[in-house]
Design a protein around this motif. Structure first.
Motif, PDB file in Angstrom:
ATOM      1  N   LEU A   1       0.826  -1.209   0.000  1.00 17.65           N
ATOM      2  CA  LEU A   1       0.000   0.000   0.000  1.00 17.65           C
ATOM      3  C   LEU A   1       0.859   1.258   0.000  1.00 17.65           C
ATOM      4  CD1 LEU A   1      -2.884   1.265   0.317  1.00 17.65           C
ATOM      5  CD2 LEU A   1      -2.473   1.197   2.784  1.00 17.65           C
ATOM      6  N   LEU A   2       1.829   1.334   0.908  1.00 12.77           N
ATOM      7  CA  LEU A   2       2.655   2.537   1.013  1.00 12.77           C
ATOM      8  C   LEU A   2       3.613   2.656  -0.167  1.00 12.77           C
ATOM      9  CD1 LEU A   2       3.416   2.704   4.833  1.00 12.77           C
ATOM     10  CD2 LEU A   2       1.580   3.780   3.542  1.00 12.77           C
ATOM     11  N   ARG A   3       4.028   1.541  -0.725  1.00 14.25           N
ATOM     12  CA  ARG A   3       4.889   1.591  -1.921  1.00 14.25           C
ATOM     13  C   ARG A   3       4.182   2.306  -3.066  1.00 14.25           C
ATOM     14  NH1 ARG A   3       5.067  -1.756  -6.386  1.00 14.25           N
ATOM     15  NH2 ARG A   3       7.044  -1.788  -7.542  1.00 14.25           N
ATOM     16  N   GLN A   4       2.875   2.078  -3.203  1.00  9.14           N
ATOM     17  CA  GLN A   4       2.128   2.746  -4.263  1.00  9.14           C
ATOM     18  C   GLN A   4       2.138   4.260  -4.065  1.00  9.14           C
ATOM     19  OE1 GLN A   4       2.283  -0.280  -5.828  1.00  9.14           O
ATOM     20  NE2 GLN A   4       0.614   0.694  -6.948  1.00  9.14           N
ATOM     21  N   PHE A   5       2.078   4.709  -2.832  1.00  2.99           N
ATOM     22  CA  PHE A   5       2.110   6.144  -2.558  1.00  2.99           C
ATOM     23  C   PHE A   5       3.483   6.728  -2.857  1.00  2.99           C
ATOM     24  CE2 PHE A   5      -1.730   5.161  -0.280  1.00  2.99           C
ATOM     25  CZ  PHE A   5      -2.485   6.317  -0.375  1.00  2.99           C
ATOM     26  N   PHE A   6       4.535   6.019  -2.429  1.00  2.00           N
ATOM     27  CA  PHE A   6       5.887   6.517  -2.693  1.00  2.00           C
ATOM     28  C   PHE A   6       6.171   6.599  -4.190  1.00  2.00           C
ATOM     29  CE2 PHE A   6       7.024   5.030   1.728  1.00  2.00           C
ATOM     30  CZ  PHE A   6       7.363   6.286   2.204  1.00  2.00           C
ATOM     31  N   MET A   7       5.679   5.614  -4.938  1.00  2.00           N
ATOM     32  CA  MET A   7       5.930   5.605  -6.385  1.00  2.00           C
ATOM     33  C   MET A   7       5.186   6.723  -7.097  1.00  2.00           C
ATOM     34  SD  MET A   7       5.941   1.518  -7.280  1.00  2.00           S
ATOM     35  CE  MET A   7       6.289   1.836  -9.010  1.00  2.00           C
TER      36      MET A   7
END
Length: 275
Positions: free
Chosen positions: A155-161
């Motif tokens: 979930l947080l990886r999608q935000f960082f990307m």
């Protein structure tokens, strides 16, 4: 055309209201049953509203269980699980989204594969690990297996990307290191995602039933779910007392959602369209 649109909207809203009623009715039934007597709760045909609102069930649940200790155990487990899991997942997500290292994609796929396996498969290995550590029937046993989440990392990886790389490049030119970029620049920009993960994690930890039931057996080391299940009788169950316990258990999660509902909805929406 306007009349057809109004009729269409009417039926759409009617269906939505029916769906809301179906979802809310069990909660309303739970609250109303907690104010009934045992005989009235088991009455056939059932009655929706109690003839007289009684608070005996709330006093009985507090005396039947070490409710303050059980509540404290649940709060400790939820807070530790949420804080540590969000910390680990945010750092892992930043690494997978922004840092190049050997076998990054392979490791990420392995982590995601955990989501494709039923969680019950891990119960026995986790129990054996906790047993070897000598932590059975303790508070740390409640939260140790839940300190990391593959879902939270994804979930947080999608935000960082979704964040522009120019932010990091500018920070590096200004002399920031990776930890400063992560803590002072990137984390504040993914606040909706962090709030969403906090709510998801807190809800899961608060309502967790299977693992606390397996790993802890003494009443003083239980959480709310397993503790309330002990009130289930073999022949007769005091439903008002069970419902009173359930009402007291669900209140903190409802309050948490209403406080952060804007960030929660925003975070879920952004996680679905970005990345």
């Amino acid at each position: 055309m306007k009349n057809k649109a109004n009729v269409r909207h009417f039926f759409v809203h009617l269906i939505l209201l029916a769906g809301v009623g179906i979802m809310v009715f069990p909660f309303i039934w739970m609250v109303l049953t907690s104010f009934k007597s045992v005989g009235e709760a088991m009455q056939i045909p059932p009655t929706i509203f109690p003839k007289q609102f009684l608070t005996d069930a709330y006093a009985q649940i507090v005396s039947a269980l070490p409710f303050a200790r059980v509540y404290l155990n649940t709060i400790i487990s939820t807070v530790v699980t949420t804080v540590v899991q969000v910390s680990f997942c945010s750092m892992a997500a930043y690494g997978f989204a922004r840092i190049d290292f050997p076998f990054k994609n392979i490791i990420f796929v392995i982590i995601l594969s955990v989501l494709m396996v039923p969680g019950q498969i891990f119960l026995i290995p986790q129990y054996l690990i906790i047993q070897k550590m000598g932590l059975l029937d303790t508070i740390p046993a409640l939260f140790i297996p839940n300190l990391f989440s593959a879902f939270g990392t994804f979930l947080l990886r999608q935000f960082f990307m979704s964040l522009p790389k120019e932010l990091e490049e500018a920070a590096l030119l200004d002399g920031c290191n990776r930890f400063q970029i992560f803590g002072k620049i990137m984390l504040p920009l993914i606040k909706p995602g962090i709030v969403s993960l906090v709510i998801f994690t807190a809800k899961f930890a608060w309502n967790d039933f299977m693992w606390p039931l397996i790993v802890n057996t003494s009443p003083k080391m239980m959480t709310l779910g397993p503790a309330l299940s002990t009130l289930q009788g073999q022949y007769t169950t005091k439903y008002p007392m069970q419902m009173a316990g359930a009402v007291m258990a669900v209140i903190p999660i409802i309050v948490l959602f209403f406080i952060f509902q804007k960030q929660f909805i925003e975070g879920v929406a952004q996680s679905g369209i970005k990345g």
